[in-house]
Design a protein around this motif. Sequence first.
Motif, short mmCIF file in Angstrom:
data_model
loop_
_atom_site.label_atom_id
_atom_site.label_comp_id
_atom_site.label_asym_id
_atom_site.label_seq_id
_atom_site.Cartn_x
_atom_site.Cartn_y
_atom_site.Cartn_z
N GLU A 128 -25.58 69.27 48.03
CA GLU A 128 -25.65 70.70 47.71
C GLU A 128 -26.71 70.99 46.65
N GLU A 129 -26.83 70.09 45.68
CA GLU A 129 -27.68 70.39 44.54
C GLU A 129 -29.11 69.93 44.71
N GLU A 130 -29.29 68.74 45.28
CA GLU A 130 -30.65 68.19 45.35
C GLU A 130 -31.19 68.24 46.77
N ILE B 193 -22.07 66.56 46.33
CA ILE B 193 -22.71 67.29 45.24
C ILE B 193 -24.22 67.10 45.29
N SER C 30 -15.39 73.01 49.73
CA SER C 30 -16.08 73.74 48.65
C SER C 30 -15.82 75.23 48.77
#
Lengths: 499, 319
Positions: free
Chosen positions: A426-428, A423, A367
């Motif tokens: 990282e996001e949740e 993802i 990333s």
Amino acid sequence: MQRWPFILAVALLFLTGLGIATYRYLDTGMPLLPGQERAVWQIEARIAFTANGGAAEALLTLPPDQNGFEFLSETGASPGFGFAINRAGPQRRAHWSKRDVEGSQTLFYKLDLVQDTGRRVTEEKPRRRSADSFDGAYDTAAKEVLNALTPKSANARSLAEQLIQEINTEPPDQNMSLLLQRYSPVRLIGALLSRADVTARTVKALRLRDGRRRQRLRDYLQVWHDDGWLLFDPRRGLIEDTAHILVWQTGNPAVLEVIGGTRSRVTFSMVSQDQPALGLARERYNPFDLSLQNLPIAEQGMFKLIMTLPVGALVVVFMRLLVGVRTSGTFMPVLIALAFLQTELLAGLIGLVLVVGAGLLLRFYLSALNLLLVARIATIVVLVIALVTVLAVVSYRLGLISGLAITFFPMVILAWTVERMSILWEEEGPLEALIQGAGSLLVAVLAYLVMSLAPVRHLAFNFPELHLCVLAAILLLGRYTGYRLLELHRFTPFLKRSP
Amino acid sequence: MNWLVSPRTLRRQGVMGMNQRNLHFVGRYNPREAYPLVDNKLRTKRLAEKAGIPMPDLLHEVSRQHQIEAIEPNLSQLGEFVIKPAHGSGGKGILVIASRDRGAFVKSSGERVDLNHIKHLLTNIISGLYSLGGRSDDAIIESLVRTHPMFSKLSIDGVPDIRVIVFKGFPVMAMLRLGTHASDGKANLHQGAIGVGIDIQTGEGVGAVQRNRPLTKHPDTGEPLQGIAIPNWRDLLTLAARCHDVTGLGYLGCDIVIDAEKGPLLLEMNARPGLGIQIANGNGLGQRLKAIEALELFAPSLEERVDLAMNGLAGRAME
């Protein structure tokens, strides 16, 4: 669709599936549960070679009549080739020939046999043949090995067991390691036994495992003991249960000889069926018979797997709509369960967790590179393949054959799983990633457990019409508007308001 | 047993489950072709502009990599702005720049980021990192909403928003969402934001929950969560009800913020609004939705619908 037409349609589907299955059951006597004894095996040898141009001949050694198996029929289908079976001597051979061939050729030999553990073939003790003789220093080493072992053994059988144990000790003793430089383990054991006046021979045999494709023959050892042959695995010793080992070649002629061609090889595919299925298979010239048993054997093995997919899909629908488990990727768990079917559960689970875990770590580095999505996924595919390779090589080095099973996982699916999980992470947050990861694994394991049940596999393959019932169940679940099991927990704040 | 509740208890209180929402409401009342209008915030913005629904101003849109390389002059004129993906959901990929400090950009949390960070985020957005299914996306740069003074102590980082469920054009249930440290300032209940149930008739708070547990004070600021009253409640409900008219979605969630100067602004819409609003309100949606389904009114006007909502149409149905 309105309520009643829908229910009617579902009921119709259900009854149709059940009806056809019942009819076929009554008509053909196909058993509803998988039988254990007297299973029928269909074995297919696929010979491939490149013809040089001009006349070509192929000779395939065929299995001898033997204990525990009854041969039903054999065919050698190959367009344009003349086919005959030479029955001279104990070792039968299939013979294909054609006057003018060029390019790559494929020949098939199919054998139907019944497993019948009670069947015995009387065999004569072979005349002693001149054994592989050892020369010079090797003879001295062989003598010393035997001198050390003979006093410890009572008969041919125990001598063979001692020898196999000795040869597999790490590190081997001096004499043994000298001999092993010259001879392969199987040949060495055979030669040593002959030198000790024990009647023994090396054989090539096929392990019968349902639905396997592209199998090869393996080396085994037979030792004459009390009016019969005992089978030994050159690594593990005596094989007590020979029900699933078909001896293919004994004695001299090679398994496959091709004249007028190069790059020849032979691989084996097999499926097992219950006896009545063979009745169907015998009537395979009936053009109206559409059962799966009509397919070539390699494809039948494939379909045995494919036919369990709807059941797995049903498990996913159930877990998501009725229980409310969150999974990453809707049907990813079924694909994982499918891979588990080929890897065995524990090996598959460990391999999957290792690859996805390591993939996630690498993905976090990625990333930072700021790549476009497609390139990133492609990078992960390459990384996943590298990880799988490393895992396979390392586990093989450590002597864990099951580590190789990881190659059964679909690589692209693994890559997408890594991408999705990262993802999510990282996001949740890690919690959500863990919940969904664990949810996916749970559903995959459940789907695997259901898909691997013997009765389920049997019914799914032999009564494919029952999938209409599975479909009906999925449709019904698709209209379920009640609470999910986990919602009953989520909505506990409403508990104290209840009167 | 207090970690499980019986389906009967839930049904009696009209609590709606996920399956019922999907099949009975989202599936039946939301035409498929209307989804892109709300899933793509750029389209939502254009739609709202045409209909005169106030939203934060669109400053720039970025859809190609070369626009990112040339973004600097555009940003240098802006003191404060918000970057978000057009197809984002759940507050993913949103960056709020509250002020500038010489060359650096200062986030609402006080953290400073540089231009490269912003370019990186924009690249991620247009490559589809935050969009459903990973399809390539557009990035939106829009004006920052200034938090209404009454909310300033109620939320960490982000601006609190008010989620209103609108069914067939009637506002039926509302909730104020407050960011916390646990939710990283995002107004997303899953991530630990606080949900404050709002009485649909009066706009007053009825109780707050975080992660399913009731609470009386904001865990980060200590600000009491009782006695909250949303200003301009009628305007806000009218705004929500109009969202139904412009999208044609029968069952939708409108996220509305209250700007200190401009009043209620539509932030975004959601064709599959979550169920947590029922917990925040301590009330099921079921009976209210049924009451509206049973209404026999021919094309009620906007004012009529808001009136009915504020006169306790749903409340009456609950008795």
